[in-house]
Design a protein around this motif. Structure first.
Motif, PDB file in Angstrom:
ATOM      1  N   LEU A   1       0.837  -1.218   0.000  1.00 27.30           N
ATOM      2  CA  LEU A   1       0.000   0.000   0.000  1.00 27.30           C
ATOM      3  C   LEU A   1       0.861   1.253   0.000  1.00 27.30           C
ATOM      4  N   GLY A   2       1.988   1.195   0.694  1.00 33.75           N
ATOM      5  CA  GLY A   2       2.955   2.287   0.639  1.00 33.75           C
ATOM      6  C   GLY A   2       2.736   3.344   1.696  1.00 33.75           C
TER       7      GLY A   2
ATOM      8  N   PRO B   1      17.078   2.903  -3.263  1.00 27.83           N
ATOM      9  CA  PRO B   1      15.886   3.284  -4.034  1.00 27.83           C
ATOM     10  C   PRO B   1      15.127   2.055  -4.523  1.00 27.83           C
ATOM     11  N   GLY B   2      13.804   2.102  -4.378  1.00 27.80           N
ATOM     12  CA  GLY B   2      12.950   0.997  -4.817  1.00 27.80           C
ATOM     13  C   GLY B   2      12.584   0.027  -3.713  1.00 27.80           C
ATOM     14  N   ALA B   3      13.293   0.084  -2.586  1.00 26.40           N
ATOM     15  CA  ALA B   3      12.956  -0.833  -1.491  1.00 26.40           C
ATOM     16  C   ALA B   3      11.635  -0.411  -0.855  1.00 26.40           C
ATOM     17  N   ALA B   4      10.786  -1.396  -0.570  1.00 21.30           N
ATOM     18  CA  ALA B   4       9.495  -1.134   0.088  1.00 21.30           C
ATOM     19  C   ALA B   4       9.240  -2.279   1.056  1.00 21.30           C
ATOM     20  N   VAL B   5       9.185  -1.970   2.345  1.00 24.42           N
ATOM     21  CA  VAL B   5       9.024  -3.024   3.355  1.00 24.42           C
ATOM     22  C   VAL B   5       7.969  -2.612   4.382  1.00 24.42           C
TER      23      VAL B   5
ATOM     24  N   PRO C   1       7.660  -1.088  20.648  1.00 21.92           N
ATOM     25  CA  PRO C   1       8.078  -2.359  20.057  1.00 21.92           C
ATOM     26  C   PRO C   1       6.844  -3.155  19.626  1.00 21.92           C
ATOM     27  N   GLY C   2       6.915  -3.748  18.429  1.00 21.70           N
ATOM     28  CA  GLY C   2       5.779  -4.530  17.933  1.00 21.70           C
ATOM     29  C   GLY C   2       4.798  -3.731  17.093  1.00 21.70           C
ATOM     30  N   ASP C   3       4.936  -2.390  17.061  1.00 25.51           N
ATOM     31  CA  ASP C   3       4.134  -1.569  16.140  1.00 25.51           C
ATOM     32  C   ASP C   3       4.507  -1.921  14.703  1.00 25.51           C
ATOM     33  N   VAL C   4       3.673  -1.458  13.769  1.00 22.09           N
ATOM     34  CA  VAL C   4       3.981  -1.682  12.349  1.00 22.09           C
ATOM     35  C   VAL C   4       4.823  -0.521  11.823  1.00 22.09           C
ATOM     36  N   ILE C   5       5.890  -0.854  11.116  1.00 19.41           N
ATOM     37  CA  ILE C   5       6.708   0.139  10.400  1.00 19.41           C
ATOM     38  C   ILE C   5       6.510  -0.092   8.905  1.00 19.41           C
ATOM     39  N   VAL C   6       6.219   0.978   8.185  1.00 13.21           N
ATOM     40  CA  VAL C   6       6.090   0.917   6.720  1.00 13.21           C
ATOM     41  C   VAL C   6       7.136   1.869   6.157  1.00 13.21           C
ATOM     42  N   ALA C   7       7.912   1.423   5.180  1.00 10.73           N
ATOM     43  CA  ALA C   7       8.982   2.277   4.645  1.00 10.73           C
ATOM     44  C   ALA C   7       9.141   2.037   3.150  1.00 10.73           C
ATOM     45  N   ASP C   8       9.262   3.133   2.418  1.00 11.92           N
ATOM     46  CA  ASP C   8       9.529   3.038   0.978  1.00 11.92           C
ATOM     47  C   ASP C   8      10.222   4.316   0.523  1.00 11.92           C
TER      48      ASP C   8
ATOM     49  N   ARG D   1      27.871   1.014  -0.014  1.00 17.43           N
ATOM     50  CA  ARG D   1      27.944   0.318  -1.304  1.00 17.43           C
ATOM     51  C   ARG D   1      27.626  -1.166  -1.115  1.00 17.43           C
ATOM     52  N   ILE D   2      28.148  -1.740  -0.034  1.00 15.02           N
ATOM     53  CA  ILE D   2      27.894  -3.173   0.212  1.00 15.02           C
ATOM     54  C   ILE D   2      26.450  -3.381   0.678  1.00 15.02           C
ATOM     55  N   LEU D   3      25.946  -2.465   1.510  1.00 11.85           N
ATOM     56  CA  LEU D   3      24.546  -2.581   1.941  1.00 11.85           C
ATOM     57  C   LEU D   3      23.624  -2.595   0.722  1.00 11.85           C
ATOM     58  N   ARG D   4      23.938  -1.729  -0.261  1.00 11.67           N
ATOM     59  CA  ARG D   4      23.115  -1.699  -1.490  1.00 11.67           C
ATOM     60  C   ARG D   4      23.254  -3.008  -2.248  1.00 11.67           C
ATOM     61  N   ALA D   5      24.497  -3.496  -2.382  1.00 11.00           N
ATOM     62  CA  ALA D   5      24.714  -4.753  -3.119  1.00 11.00           C
ATOM     63  C   ALA D   5      24.008  -5.910  -2.424  1.00 11.00           C
ATOM     64  N   MET D   6      23.906  -5.841  -1.092  1.00  2.94           N
ATOM     65  CA  MET D   6      23.219  -6.890  -0.331  1.00  2.94           C
ATOM     66  C   MET D   6      21.706  -6.766  -0.414  1.00  2.94           C
ATOM     67  N   ASN D   7      21.221  -5.651  -0.961  1.00  3.15           N
ATOM     68  CA  ASN D   7      19.772  -5.363  -0.945  1.00  3.15           C
ATOM     69  C   ASN D   7      19.221  -5.318   0.471  1.00  3.15           C
TER      70      ASN D   7
END
Ligand SMILES: O=C([O-])CC(=O)C(=O)O
Ligand SMILES: [Mg+2]
Length: 226
Positions: free
Chosen positions: A22-23, A46-50, A159-166, A119-125
């Protein structure tokens, strides 16, 4: 006294997971334009949505010891939320901690401070939203609270709340209201899809939402042919 709460009640995993598609913008609107963390938290992948459950971690300035403590508390589906007790831009988190976080089922990091090894964090996605990027290292000297309520980038997070990130930022949804907000967000997404089809067919927003046209005159807008 610093504490680790080992008995956190989390938002049900599938409920928390349903927010990602939903975003942030839709979820934030659906809960009455609330819950948005400050936009200084910049998406580093960029492009990550969790979406997932908050694993909260307070850190003293320049000290990342408690992140190591928090990783032990992780459950699959968690999102690590880190906030310093006073402002600090040091690089608290990098690819080593991300490797461990991934192995523990953590879906991403929200941190009101710095990260490094980007750079490595990005490569790791491995998705990260952070205040800054900094190679500046941290120590392990001082304890603080893990899995306790904290304020991160201006929002109170339990703690335990919902986190939405994009790409639009980061939003928190309280555990108690998560199913109501999800329903409202889905209804909003459906309404937007309906509008999207009408707009694509050439209909004007002024006619699709009639008050947008009828209220113009009441608000003092006049069309003139000068
Ligand atoms: O080890 C640290 O302090 C942070 C870091 O660079 C990593 O996790 O790779
Ligand atoms: Mg490193």
């Amino acid at each position: 006294m610093a504490r680790v709460n080992t008995n956190v009640v989390r938002t049900e995993r599938s409920l928390a997971a349903a927010f990602a598609e939903l975003g942030v913008a839709t979820v934030h609107e659906a809960q009455g334009r609330s819950g948005l963390l400050h936009h200084r938290l910049t998406p580093r992948n960029p492009g990550a949505a969790v979406s997932g459950t908050a694993l909260t971690c307070e850190v003293p300035p320049g000290d990342n010891w408690m992140i190591h403590v928090a990783l032990e508390q992780a459950q699959p589906g968690d999102i690590l939320v880190v906030s310093p007790t006073s402002p600090c831009d040091d690089g608290y988190f990098g690819d080593l901690l991300a490797t461990s976080a991934t192995a523990r089922g953590i879906q991403g990091l929200i941190i009101d401070a710095g990260v490094r090894d980007i750079r490595i964090l990005r490569a790791m996605n491995f998705p990260v939203w952070s205040k800054t990027i900094s190679a500046h290292g941290t120590v392990k000297e001082t304890v603080a609270d893990v899995q306790a309520p904290l304020v991160c980038a201006g929002q109170l997070i339990h703690p335990g709340d919902v986190i939405v990130a994009d790409d639009d930022g980061v939003c928190v949804v309280g555990r108690a209201s998560a199913s109501t907000v999800l329903e409202a967000a889905q209804a909003r997404a459906d309404a937007e899809e309906h509008k999207r089809r009408l707009y694509a067919s050439g209909r004007l927003s002024l006619d699709v939402s009639p008050h947008l046209r009828s209220d113009l005159e009441r608000k003092g807008l006049h069309y003139v042919s000068a």
